[in-house]
Design a protein around this motif. Structure first.
Motif, PDB file in Angstrom:
ATOM      1  N   VAL A  84       0.840  -1.109  -0.024  1.00  0.00           N
ATOM      2  CA  VAL A  84       0.017  -0.097  -0.104  1.00  0.00           C
ATOM      3  C   VAL A  84       0.989   1.380  -0.029  1.00  0.00           C
ATOM      4  O   VAL A  84       1.859   1.265   0.744  1.00  0.00           O
ATOM      5  N   ALA A 135      -8.803   0.951   9.310  1.00  0.00           N
ATOM      6  CA  ALA A 135      -7.823   0.543   8.771  1.00  0.00           C
ATOM      7  C   ALA A 135      -6.388   0.945   9.325  1.00  0.00           C
ATOM      8  O   ALA A 135      -6.755   1.979  10.127  1.00  0.00           O
ATOM      9  N   GLN A 136      -5.464   0.191   9.522  1.00  0.00           N
ATOM     10  CA  GLN A 136      -4.098   0.623  10.289  1.00  0.00           C
ATOM     11  C   GLN A 136      -3.050   0.251   9.529  1.00  0.00           C
ATOM     12  O   GLN A 136      -2.738  -0.770   9.090  1.00  0.00           O
ATOM     13  N   VAL A 137      -1.946   1.117   9.628  1.00  0.00           N
ATOM     14  CA  VAL A 137      -0.627   0.713   8.887  1.00  0.00           C
ATOM     15  C   VAL A 137       0.109   0.099   9.962  1.00  0.00           C
ATOM     16  O   VAL A 137       0.027   0.302  11.084  1.00  0.00           O
ATOM     17  N   VAL A 196      -4.120   6.931   6.816  1.00  0.00           N
ATOM     18  CA  VAL A 196      -4.790   6.243   5.839  1.00  0.00           C
ATOM     19  C   VAL A 196      -5.938   6.868   5.359  1.00  0.00           C
ATOM     20  O   VAL A 196      -6.698   7.408   6.178  1.00  0.00           O
ATOM     21  N   ARG A 197      -6.057   7.052   4.114  1.00  0.00           N
ATOM     22  CA  ARG A 197      -7.425   7.589   3.622  1.00  0.00           C
ATOM     23  C   ARG A 197      -8.207   6.533   2.836  1.00  0.00           C
ATOM     24  O   ARG A 197      -7.485   5.651   1.905  1.00  0.00           O
ATOM     25  N   ILE A 210      -8.129   2.505  -1.027  1.00  0.00           N
ATOM     26  CA  ILE A 210      -7.230   2.913   0.075  1.00  0.00           C
ATOM     27  C   ILE A 210      -6.078   3.429  -0.509  1.00  0.00           C
ATOM     28  O   ILE A 210      -5.543   3.125  -1.486  1.00  0.00           O
ATOM     29  N   ARG A 211      -5.494   4.509   0.275  1.00  0.00           N
ATOM     30  CA  ARG A 211      -4.136   4.856  -0.012  1.00  0.00           C
ATOM     31  C   ARG A 211      -3.495   5.518   1.285  1.00  0.00           C
ATOM     32  O   ARG A 211      -4.160   5.777   2.121  1.00  0.00           O
ATOM     33  N   LEU A 212      -1.994   5.728   1.234  1.00  0.00           N
ATOM     34  CA  LEU A 212      -1.408   6.454   2.454  1.00  0.00           C
ATOM     35  C   LEU A 212      -1.240   7.714   1.953  1.00  0.00           C
ATOM     36  O   LEU A 212      -1.072   8.112   0.947  1.00  0.00           O
ATOM     37  N   VAL A 263      -0.994  -2.755   5.457  1.00  0.00           N
ATOM     38  CA  VAL A 263      -2.042  -2.146   6.259  1.00  0.00           C
ATOM     39  C   VAL A 263      -3.187  -3.205   6.507  1.00  0.00           C
ATOM     40  O   VAL A 263      -3.436  -3.919   5.816  1.00  0.00           O
ATOM     41  N   TRP A 276      -6.889  -4.099   7.912  1.00  0.00           N
ATOM     42  CA  TRP A 276      -8.261  -3.511   7.483  1.00  0.00           C
ATOM     43  C   TRP A 276      -9.257  -4.662   7.991  1.00  0.00           C
ATOM     44  O   TRP A 276      -9.027  -5.740   8.100  1.00  0.00           O
ATOM     45  N   THR A 314      -0.675  10.777  14.157  1.00  0.00           N
ATOM     46  CA  THR A 314      -0.952   9.559  13.511  1.00  0.00           C
ATOM     47  C   THR A 314      -0.615   8.352  14.487  1.00  0.00           C
ATOM     48  O   THR A 314      -0.004   8.855  15.419  1.00  0.00           O
TER      49      THR A 314
END
Length: 260
Positions: A15, A36-38, A49-50, A61-63, A78, A80, A233
Motif C-alpha cells: 500500500v 484500517a491501520q498501517v 490512511v485515507r 485505500i491509500r497512504l 495495512v 483492515w 497519527t
C-alpha cells in the motif's frame, strides 16, 4: 458473528500513496464500516490512511504523507476490517464477558467537535474507533475524540499544518465502531477470533501483549484522545501471533514528542 452480522478483515501488502482497490470476499447489502491501520514502518515519514468509494463490494485505500511532502511513500502493510452496520447485542460475542458492538456511519464530520450518540449504552470500559470513509477534501486528516462515555462520544477531524495554518476541513462520512473494551469475540462455534482493549501511549514504541495467539492478527487502533492537541497519527509494527508494537507518531514537521 453469532447474530448474523458480518465482519471481514485482512492484511494488505504494497500500500502506498497511490489508490489501491480492495474487494471483500463476500459482498455486503449496504456499505459497511471500514477501519484500517498501517502495521509496518518501511519508511519513517508519518502517514495517515485515507479511504474512498466504500461500498458493498469493496473500497479504495491509500497512504497520505503531510501536505508539504512532495515525495512518494514506500510500500507499507495495512491491516483492515469491515463490519456490517448495526448492533451486536449483549453477549453476542460469545467470548469473555458481555460484548456489545455498534457499527455506524456519521455524516457531516468536520474540524468541529461533533457529538455522536450511540444506539445503546455500553457498561464498563468503552472503546471507539473511527476513520473517514470519504475523501471529499484531500488535505491529510486524522480523527480525534473526547468525552467518551457509555452512550456517546465527541469526535472531530484534525488536519496537520505542515504547509498552511488553515485547518478547516470539508465534511466527510465517518465510519464508527463503538464497543466494550477488554472483551473477546467468538464465532457461532464459540471460537474466539478477536479481542478489544484500550491503550495509553506516547511517541515511544511500546509492546502490547495479546491475551491469545492468533494466526496473522489484524490490528486496528484509533480513537485517540485530545490530552495533547498536537496533530498525530498512530503507527504499528512487528505484529506477531501474540503481540505488536505501537506508538503515537507526529507529522514530520513537528518535534516528534507527544504526551500520553
Amino acid at each position: 458473528m453469532p447474530n448474523g452480522k458480518r465482519i471481514f478483515g485482512g492484511i494488505l501488502e504494497k500500500v502506498s500513496d497511490r489508490w489501491k482497490t480492495v474487494y471483500f470476499p463476500v459482498g455486503f447489502a449496504a456499505p459497511p464500516v471500514v477501519l484500517a491501520q498501517v502495521i509496518s514502518a518501511n519508511e519513517a515519514s508519518a502517514v495517515a490512511v485515507r479511504l474512498r468509494n466504500v461500498n458493498g463490494a469493496g473500497f479504495e485505500i491509500r497512504l497520505q504523507e503531510q501536505e508539504a511532502s512532495s515525495t512518494s511513500h514506500a510500500y507499507e502493510q495495512v491491516a483492515w476490517f469491515a463490519a456490517e452496520q448495526g448492533i451486536s447485542p449483549s453477549g453476542a460475542g460469545g467470548g469473555s464477558g458481555d460484548f456489545d458492538m455498534e457499527a455506524f456511519l456519521a455524516s457531516g464530520a468536520t474540524h468541529n467537535w461533533q457529538t455522536l450518540n450511540f444506539s445503546q449504552t455500553y457498561a464498563g470500559a468503552q472503546g471507539f474507533l473511527a476513520l473517514p470513509q470519504t475523501t471529499n477534501e484531500v488535505d491529510p486528516v486524522t480523527v480525534r475524540i473526547q468525552n467518551l462515555v457509555g452512550n456517546s462520544v465527541q469526535a472531530r477531524l484534525q488536519e496537520e499544518t505542515s504547509k498552511t495554518s488553515e485547518t478547516n476541513h470539508a465534511a466527510e462520512i465517518l465510519g464508527c465502531l463503538a464497543f466494550n473494551a477488554n472483551a473477546s469475540l467468538a464465532d457461532e462455534q464459540g471460537i474466539v477470533f478477536a479481542e478489544t482493549g484500550s491503550l495509553s501511549g506516547n511517541n515511544q514504541w511500546q509492546t502490547v501483549h495479546l491475551q491469545r495467539n492468533y494466526n496473522t492478527p489484524v490490528i486496528v487502533l484509533g480513537g485517540v484522545s485530545f490530552a495533547d492537541g498536537e496533530p498525530l497519527t498512530v503507527r504499528v509494527r512487528n505484529v506477531g501471533s501474540d503481540s505488536f508494537e505501537f506508538r503515537i507518531e507526529e507529522w514530520d514537521y513537528q518535534n516528534g514528542s507527544h504526551a500520553a
